[in-house]
Design a protein around this motif. Structure first.
Motif, PDB file in Angstrom:
ATOM      1  N   GLN A   7       0.827  -1.202   0.000  1.00 34.60           N
ATOM      2  CA  GLN A   7       0.000   0.000   0.000  1.00 34.60           C
ATOM      3  C   GLN A   7       0.865   1.258   0.000  1.00 34.60           C
ATOM      4  N   THR A   8       1.961   1.205   0.753  1.00 34.20           N
ATOM      5  CA  THR A   8       2.893   2.339   0.788  1.00 34.20           C
ATOM      6  C   THR A   8       3.520   2.566  -0.587  1.00 34.20           C
ATOM      7  N   MET A  57       2.224   1.771  -3.432  1.00 38.60           N
ATOM      8  CA  MET A  57       1.201   2.269  -4.357  1.00 38.60           C
ATOM      9  C   MET A  57       1.022   3.780  -4.237  1.00 38.60           C
ATOM     10  N   GLY A  58       1.336   4.320  -3.061  1.00 37.38           N
ATOM     11  CA  GLY A  58       1.205   5.762  -2.862  1.00 37.38           C
ATOM     12  C   GLY A  58       2.476   6.528  -3.186  1.00 37.38           C
ATOM     13  N   SER A  59       3.520   5.820  -3.614  1.00 35.73           N
ATOM     14  CA  SER A  59       4.799   6.479  -3.906  1.00 35.73           C
ATOM     15  C   SER A  59       4.769   7.184  -5.257  1.00 35.73           C
ATOM     16  N   ARG A  60       5.450   8.310  -5.327  1.00 37.75           N
ATOM     17  CA  ARG A  60       5.529   9.018  -6.625  1.00 37.75           C
ATOM     18  C   ARG A  60       6.517   8.337  -7.563  1.00 37.75           C
ATOM     19  N   LEU A 107       6.266   5.113  -8.310  1.00 41.08           N
ATOM     20  CA  LEU A 107       5.594   3.835  -8.601  1.00 41.08           C
ATOM     21  C   LEU A 107       5.719   3.402 -10.061  1.00 41.08           C
ATOM     22  N   GLU A 145       5.008  -0.328 -11.479  1.00 42.13           N
ATOM     23  CA  GLU A 145       3.556  -0.313 -11.244  1.00 42.13           C
ATOM     24  C   GLU A 145       2.920  -1.683 -11.486  1.00 42.13           C
ATOM     25  N   ASN A 159      -0.426  -6.344  -4.879  1.00 43.98           N
ATOM     26  CA  ASN A 159      -1.575  -5.791  -4.163  1.00 43.98           C
ATOM     27  C   ASN A 159      -2.782  -6.712  -4.322  1.00 43.98           C
TER      28      ASN A 159
END
Length: 231
Positions: A104-105, A107-110, A112, A116, A123
């Motif tokens: 989840q962390t 997925m929130g990274s710039r 990604l 991806e 996920n």
């Protein structure tokens, strides 16, 4: 050390400097001649990206190596049965929760974009593992409680023929799923079988109906024979 060919290419594109980064004879003087200090913000951004992507890359490698060897634990359902009741070891369950949080962390990274596809895969995979293990735990507990009543009790089968027939089908499907998952052993592979979660949810609904009918049947007996029921 975190720089990969894609980062070097980005550096060349942004600075316009020709850099043969994979030349084994590259010397420090040649790097200094590139005057990269004129592009310090771009260089810093690219290096930061490289370092963060390396961390993400290592996390993904560790995820794969960890879940490649995580297998189901088991306990025998009944003596002489080839059906095993399945569960996750406590440390594996903790690993699942921790890894889901890490994904989840990510997925929130710039940063990604590069990974991806792999992050989205993990996920989905870990979410399905969590859902399947959760539903399977409830199903096993309910099925193990109802089996001796609907399979072993002639009175229950006679009084609740529709539910007995429903449970017969549930019993067959539950055993098939448990045997197949135990043969697969690997938790990720077993839980992500096509259509498994949907099948388990249907089994859970059927077991709920059977349990409710049995409860109504027993409540009726209790009203008829309260003292006997108490004993």
């Amino acid at each position: 050390p975190s720089m990969r060919p894609r980062h070097w290419k980005s550096l060349i594109d942004k600075t316009g400097r020709k850099l043969v980064y994979d030349d084994p004879d590259l010397e420090l003087g040649q790097v200094l001649d590139l005057q990269l200090h004129e592009f310090d913000l771009d260089v810093e951004e690219i290096c930061d990206q490289a370092q963060n992507e390396e961390k993400m890359e290592m996390l993904l490698v560790n995820l794969k190596s960890a879940w490649d060897i995580i297998i189901f634990q088991s306990e025998t359902h009944t003596e002489g049965s080839d059906v095993q009741l399945l569960k996750l070891a406590e440390e594996d369950f903790e690993q699942l929760e921790s890894d889901q949080l890490q994904v989840q962390t990510m997925m929130g990274s710039r940063f990604l974009k590069t990974f991806e596809k792999e992050v989205m895969y993990w996920n989905k995979t870990l979410r399905v593992v969590s859902d399947v293990v959760s539903v399977l735990t409830v199903i096993q507990r309910t099925w193990a409680y109802l089996e001796p009543l609907f399979i072993g009790s002639a009175e229950v089968r006679r009084e609740l023929p529709e539910d007995a027939e429903r449970f017969r089908k549930i019993d067959h499907d539950t055993k098939r799923i448990l045997i197949q998952a135990w043969q697969t052993r690997n938790v990720c592979a077993a839980c992500n079988e096509e259509g498994l979660l949907e099948s388990l949810e249907n089994l859970q609904s059927g077991l709920t109906l059977c349990k409710k009918s049995l409860q109504n049947f027993l409540d009726g007996k209790r009203r008829q024979f309260p003292r006997f029921y108490f004993v």
